[in-house]
Design a protein around this motif. Structure first.
Motif, mmCIF file in Angstrom:
data_model
loop_
_atom_site.group_PDB
_atom_site.id
_atom_site.type_symbol
_atom_site.label_atom_id
_atom_site.label_comp_id
_atom_site.label_asym_id
_atom_site.label_seq_id
_atom_site.Cartn_x
_atom_site.Cartn_y
_atom_site.Cartn_z
ATOM 1 N N LEU A 378 0.799 -1.188 0.043
ATOM 2 C CA LEU A 378 -0.116 -0.033 -0.108
ATOM 3 C C LEU A 378 0.909 1.315 0.110
ATOM 4 C CD1 LEU A 378 -2.648 -1.282 2.664
ATOM 5 C CD2 LEU A 378 -3.132 -0.748 -0.020
ATOM 6 N N ALA A 379 2.016 1.247 0.948
ATOM 7 C CA ALA A 379 2.903 2.378 0.695
ATOM 8 C C ALA A 379 3.478 2.715 -0.449
ATOM 9 C CB ALA A 379 3.951 2.357 1.950
ATOM 10 N N ALA A 380 4.024 1.581 -1.069
ATOM 11 C CA ALA A 380 4.524 1.700 -2.445
ATOM 12 C C ALA A 380 3.690 2.364 -3.540
ATOM 13 C CB ALA A 380 5.249 0.370 -3.018
ATOM 14 N N THR A 381 2.429 2.034 -3.240
ATOM 15 C CA THR A 381 1.509 2.277 -4.280
ATOM 16 C C THR A 381 1.089 3.837 -4.003
ATOM 17 O OG1 THR A 381 0.457 0.244 -4.282
ATOM 18 C CG2 THR A 381 -0.977 2.205 -5.023
ATOM 19 N N GLY A 382 0.993 4.272 -2.647
ATOM 20 C CA GLY A 382 0.935 5.749 -2.434
ATOM 21 C C GLY A 382 2.267 6.599 -2.741
ATOM 22 N N ALA A 383 3.360 5.869 -2.996
ATOM 23 C CA ALA A 383 4.603 6.817 -3.095
ATOM 24 C C ALA A 383 4.389 6.973 -4.949
ATOM 25 C CB ALA A 383 5.837 5.937 -2.704
ATOM 26 N N ILE A 384 3.943 6.257 -5.570
ATOM 27 C CA ILE A 384 3.974 6.146 -7.090
ATOM 28 C C ILE A 384 3.086 7.520 -7.279
ATOM 29 C CG2 ILE A 384 2.881 5.173 -8.819
ATOM 30 C CD1 ILE A 384 3.914 2.398 -7.805
ATOM 31 N N GLY A 385 1.851 7.416 -6.614
ATOM 32 C CA GLY A 385 0.909 8.649 -6.776
ATOM 33 C C GLY A 385 1.540 9.918 -6.658
ATOM 34 N N GLY A 386 2.400 10.106 -5.237
ATOM 35 C CA GLY A 386 2.809 11.195 -4.994
ATOM 36 C C GLY A 386 3.939 11.622 -6.188
ATOM 37 N N LEU A 387 4.749 10.535 -6.503
ATOM 38 C CA LEU A 387 5.888 10.954 -7.575
ATOM 39 C C LEU A 387 4.993 11.487 -8.907
ATOM 40 C CD1 LEU A 387 8.298 7.904 -7.042
ATOM 41 C CD2 LEU A 387 8.726 10.298 -6.585
ATOM 42 N N LEU A 388 4.244 10.729 -9.094
ATOM 43 C CA LEU A 388 3.104 11.086 -10.367
ATOM 44 C C LEU A 388 2.768 12.617 -10.202
ATOM 45 C CD1 LEU A 388 0.947 8.343 -11.279
ATOM 46 C CD2 LEU A 388 2.785 8.901 -12.673
#
Length: 436
Positions: A378-388
């Motif tokens: 879940l954290a990795a998924t959220g981090a992808i959203g932040g980078l986008l």
């Protein structure tokens, strides 16, 4: 905006009721599992099938709303959603076991068809109702807040109804849809179209043009919306299962616990909608900050295997999601011309439903494995959203071009009218200056 307050009340009822129709089931999924004697994965499909069919049909609903009108699509969609709830409730009441499960699943599919033409069409309709971007942002904040309010109310109401009869949350859906249907019919006054809607070929050409010109930031926003919904429904599914199986927390009390992070989501959506105004730069950085908060909270949740910590940190992360969602709505609605707004926002809604559909089944497969693995994913998924958000969404630093854009729109409309009168080929769509 004050002269359209009752229109907004009616439109805000749609996301509340569509959210209740889905999220009311989250706290009672373990109970449904026991009553129907099915696996955790199969019961998670009751959420997923609703979302999957909506994913497929939302773009079609968006096109139909662009061509024939928003209200023309919303009204029959609410009727179909009510029928789906009635089928699911009737099957749960009159049937048992595996047979009941499959008919309920069919009712949920029908309900998803109705959902595809309801809430996703509200967003472009709000954009059509106001010409001032500040009013659009505030109104979309109200719509997003009503959506999150439905999420707050749903675990409490779903659990309360299930205490009486486990299938009452299904039976409540037709009643709720009827309320929203009456409000829309009598209170919503849609703006009159000033021009003939495009043909299907013209429509496809214009969408291709929009995606070619603005695809980078649009695709990023689509993905971020899906990520937010994936995390919300994934963690809610985890909490629902864990609170009941490990802590024996059931009924309204469990619903109240699930409502805590969702209340933070609702409050953050309301405040963000009021604060963002028409500043695209502010929308980007509020959205980015919200995703940073979400990712950080998920990382700590993975390292701290304590239910109190999970609920508390998820409350913080939910506030981050709540701050992000109105920014996404406003960036898309204000960044696309009215001609393509219904379809582009429909594509955005489809991506959100992809997140809804993937959250519960993915977490159901991970439950029983290491705690850090669940929240690491879940954290990795959220981090992808932040980078986008950081690298793909690049709004202008000022809004000085707003008046020029409006003048350009007026010139385009006049040019198109002249071209239609002379019978010449229509000019290319998408000339409006992008806010990105």
């Amino acid at each position: 905006m004050s002269d359209k307050k009752w229109d907004l009340v009616a439109l805000a009822s749609i996301p509340v009721i569509m959210t209740l129709g889905n999220s009311m089931l989250i706290p009672i999924l373990p109970q449904i599992e026991r009553e129907l004697k099915v696996s955790s994965f199969k019961v998670s499909m009751l959420i997923t099938v609703y979302a999957v069919v909506a994913i497929l049909l939302i773009p079609i609903a968006g096109y139909l709303s662009d061509r024939f009108g928003r209200k023309v699509v919303i009204i029959p969609s609410l009727i179909i959603a009510a029928a789906g709830g009635a089928v699911a409730g009737g099957a749960a009441w009159l049937m048992n076991g595996d047979a009941a499960y499959w008919v309920i699943l069919g009712g949920r599919l029908l309900q998803g068809i109705g959902a595809a033409g309801a809430f996703p069409i509200v967003i472009p309709l709000v954009g059509d109702m106001f010409s001032d971007e500040n009013e659009v942002s505030k109104s979309l904040g109200i719509i997003e807040t009503s959506n999150t309010f439905g999420k707050v109310l749903s675990p409490i109401l779903g659990a309360a109804l299930a205490v009486w009869l486990w299938y009452l949350p299904f039976m409540a859906i037709p009643v709720l849809c009827l309320i929203s249907l009456l409000l829309v019919i009598f209170l919503v006054k849609t703006p009159k179209k000033k021009e003939k809607p495009p043909t299907f070929s013209e429509f496809i050409a214009s969408i291709r043009t929009v995606l070619k010109q603005k695809g980078r930031w649009l695709y990023a926003l689509f993905a971020i919306g899906g990520i937010c919904m994936f995390v919300i429904f994934g963690v809610l599914f985890y909490l629902s299962e864990t609170l009941e199986t490990e802590f024996k927390l059931k009924g309204v009390l469990k619903g109240l616990v699930l409502a805590i992070p969702l209340a933070a989501l609702c409050l953050a959506s309301f405040l963000a909608g009021k604060w963002i105004g028409k500043s695209k730069t502010r929308m980007k950085w509020i959205g980015f900050s919200g995703l940073v908060i979400l990712t950080a909270s998920l990382v700590v949740m993975g390292l701290w295997d304590n239910i109190y910590a999970v609920v508390g940190l998820f409350t913080l992360g939910s506030a981050g999601i709540g701050a992000t969602l109105p920014c996404l709505d406003a960036l898309i609605t204000e960044g696309v011309d009215k001609k393509q707004r219904g379809t582009i926002t429909a594509l955005f809604s489809s991506m959100r439903f992809i997140g809804v559909s993937l959250g519960p089944p993915v977490i159901s497969l991970l439950i029983g494995r290491a705690h850090i693995l669940i929240f690491g994913v879940l954290a990795a998924t959220g981090a992808i959203g932040g980078l986008l958000t950081l690298f793909a969404v690049k709004p202008e630093k000022s809004n000085t071009g707003t008046e020029d854009a409006k003048q350009e729109d007026d010139e385009e409309d006049k040019e198109e009218e002249n071209v239609k009168e002379t019978g010449k080929v229509l000019p290319k769509l998408g000339k409006r200056k992008s806010p990105f």
